[in-house]
Design a protein around this motif. Structure first.
Motif, mmCIF file in Angstrom:
data_model
loop_
_atom_site.group_PDB
_atom_site.id
_atom_site.type_symbol
_atom_site.label_atom_id
_atom_site.label_comp_id
_atom_site.label_asym_id
_atom_site.label_seq_id
_atom_site.Cartn_x
_atom_site.Cartn_y
_atom_site.Cartn_z
ATOM 1 N N UNK A 39 1.507 -1.013 -0.004
ATOM 2 C CA UNK A 39 -0.238 -0.020 0.172
ATOM 3 C C UNK A 39 1.106 1.570 0.426
ATOM 4 N N UNK A 40 0.091 2.259 -0.553
ATOM 5 C CA UNK A 40 1.138 3.497 -0.154
ATOM 6 C C UNK A 40 0.753 4.434 0.875
ATOM 7 N N UNK A 41 0.859 5.333 1.674
ATOM 8 C CA UNK A 41 0.204 6.305 2.613
ATOM 9 C C UNK A 41 1.184 6.958 2.256
ATOM 10 N N UNK A 42 -0.146 8.389 2.382
ATOM 11 C CA UNK A 42 0.131 9.350 2.143
ATOM 12 C C UNK A 42 -0.611 10.445 3.808
ATOM 13 N N UNK A 43 0.237 11.200 4.619
ATOM 14 C CA UNK A 43 0.212 11.152 5.935
ATOM 15 C C UNK A 43 -0.345 12.734 5.841
ATOM 16 N N UNK A 72 -3.897 3.751 -0.313
ATOM 17 C CA UNK A 72 -3.950 3.016 -1.570
ATOM 18 C C UNK A 72 -3.325 2.685 -1.647
ATOM 19 N N UNK A 73 -4.304 1.296 -1.875
ATOM 20 C CA UNK A 73 -4.187 -0.257 -1.734
ATOM 21 C C UNK A 73 -3.241 -0.591 -3.848
ATOM 22 N N UNK A 74 -1.765 -0.688 -3.942
ATOM 23 C CA UNK A 74 -0.990 -0.740 -4.945
ATOM 24 C C UNK A 74 -0.594 -2.248 -5.357
ATOM 25 N N UNK A 75 -0.825 -2.385 -5.248
ATOM 26 C CA UNK A 75 -0.833 -4.046 -6.461
ATOM 27 C C UNK A 75 -1.739 -4.477 -7.344
ATOM 28 N N UNK A 90 -8.163 3.852 -0.609
ATOM 29 C CA UNK A 90 -8.575 3.662 -2.305
ATOM 30 C C UNK A 90 -7.928 3.243 -2.660
ATOM 31 N N UNK A 91 -8.350 2.051 -4.042
ATOM 32 C CA UNK A 91 -7.778 1.872 -5.025
ATOM 33 C C UNK A 91 -7.129 2.396 -5.491
ATOM 34 N N UNK A 95 -5.938 -7.790 -5.110
ATOM 35 C CA UNK A 95 -5.917 -8.760 -4.214
ATOM 36 C C UNK A 95 -5.189 -8.769 -2.926
ATOM 37 N N UNK A 96 -5.718 -8.739 -2.051
ATOM 38 C CA UNK A 96 -5.818 -8.762 -0.294
ATOM 39 C C UNK A 96 -5.114 -10.197 -0.068
ATOM 40 N N UNK A 97 -3.940 -9.557 -0.138
ATOM 41 C CA UNK A 97 -3.316 -10.454 0.344
ATOM 42 C C UNK A 97 -1.844 -10.477 1.711
ATOM 43 N N UNK A 98 -1.251 -11.237 2.740
ATOM 44 C CA UNK A 98 -0.736 -11.566 3.766
ATOM 45 C C UNK A 98 0.270 -9.926 3.877
ATOM 46 N N UNK A 99 0.664 -9.830 2.425
ATOM 47 C CA UNK A 99 1.619 -8.418 2.874
ATOM 48 C C UNK A 99 0.675 -6.976 2.921
#
Length: 251
Positions: free
Chosen positions: A8-12, A20-23, A55-56, A29-33
């Motif tokens: 994921x990408x994180x903006x504070x 932002x989900x980033x795969x 968000x995606x 797809x939601x994986x262990x990472x």
């Protein structure tokens, strides 16, 4: 400026965190990472509460669900470990309100991730669905109880039993989402506008309101009374009410 944390990408920002989900190669797809990265974000927001926008992005995919390759190999112990449901419950329990901004498909675990947020904004091409029964499992990461709360028991059962997909217009009509925008490039602004409106409120009042709304029915009205008692002693309440009365007097 965003920072990459796992997948994921994180903006504070001062009053909110944007995740932002980033795969993209795996349609988010939601994986262990990704689960681990979301736990890291939650720990930060629990320690220093801020609003959350999840968000995606605007590339036409929110999250296509759990990673089926990993899901296929999971056994009894993995199910009991609540891998996805635990992180979704943690997101749901964050101190301050959360908004999911959905562009394109939010399916299976992706839909359940959106349901875990307090509010949802989507584009006209967004689609929600729970196809789990067609894969031989249940929607076990929150949909069986969050979806009925959002759209009613009978409609939720239909969607869970059939795996039928819900497009944006229907999602708005049945209360699954709060707002729909026509074009993907309008989505970030719409989501931030909603958060801007929320951010005008007292942070403590928001926290206690969220606790009250999410509490079981048996907790009311006692929880409401205690929450109001706490807020009645808050300096922020006095300041805001004084400003309101001053504005009215100056008209």
């Amino acid at each position: 400026m965003s920072e990459r944390v796992g997948s994921v990408r994180v903006e504070r920002r001062p009053d909110r965190t944007v995740v932002t989900l980033d795969r993209p190669a795996r349609r988010n797809a939601i994986d262990a990472e990704m689960v681990a990265a979301l736990h890291e974000v939650c720990a930060e927001l629990e320690a220093e509460p801020r609003l959350l926008l999840l968000t995606g992005g605007t590339d036409g995919i929110f999250a296509a669900g759990a990673d089926i390759g990993q899901l296929r190999e999971r056994g009894v112990r993995d199910a009991l470990a609540a891998i996805n449901s635990a992180i979704f419950a943690r997101i749901r329990a964050l101190p301050l309100p959360t908004v999911a901004a959905v562009d394109g498909p939010a399916l299976g675990g992706g839909a359940e991730l959106a349901y875990a947020c307090d509010l949802r904004v989507c584009t006209a091409r967004a689609v929600f669905g729970q196809p789990e029964v067609r894969l031989g499992i249940i929607a076990g990461a929150g949909a069986t109880h969050r979806l009925p709360a959002l759209v009613g028991e009978a409609r939720a059962k239909e969607l869970l039993f059939t795996g039928r997909r819900v497009e944006a217009a229907e999602a708005l009509r049945i209360g699954l989402v709060n707002r729909v925008v026509a074009e993907p490039d309008e989505l970030p602004a719409a989501a931030h506008e909603l958060l801007d409106e929320i951010a005008k409120a007292s942070s403590l009042a928001l926290r206690l309101t969220k606790l009250a709304v999410d509490a079981p029915a048996a907790a009311h009205p006692q929880l409401d009374l205690v929450s109001q008692a706490v807020l009645f002693t808050d300096a922020e309440k006095h300041r805001r009410m004084t400003e309101f009365l001053d504005r009215r007097r100056d008209r």
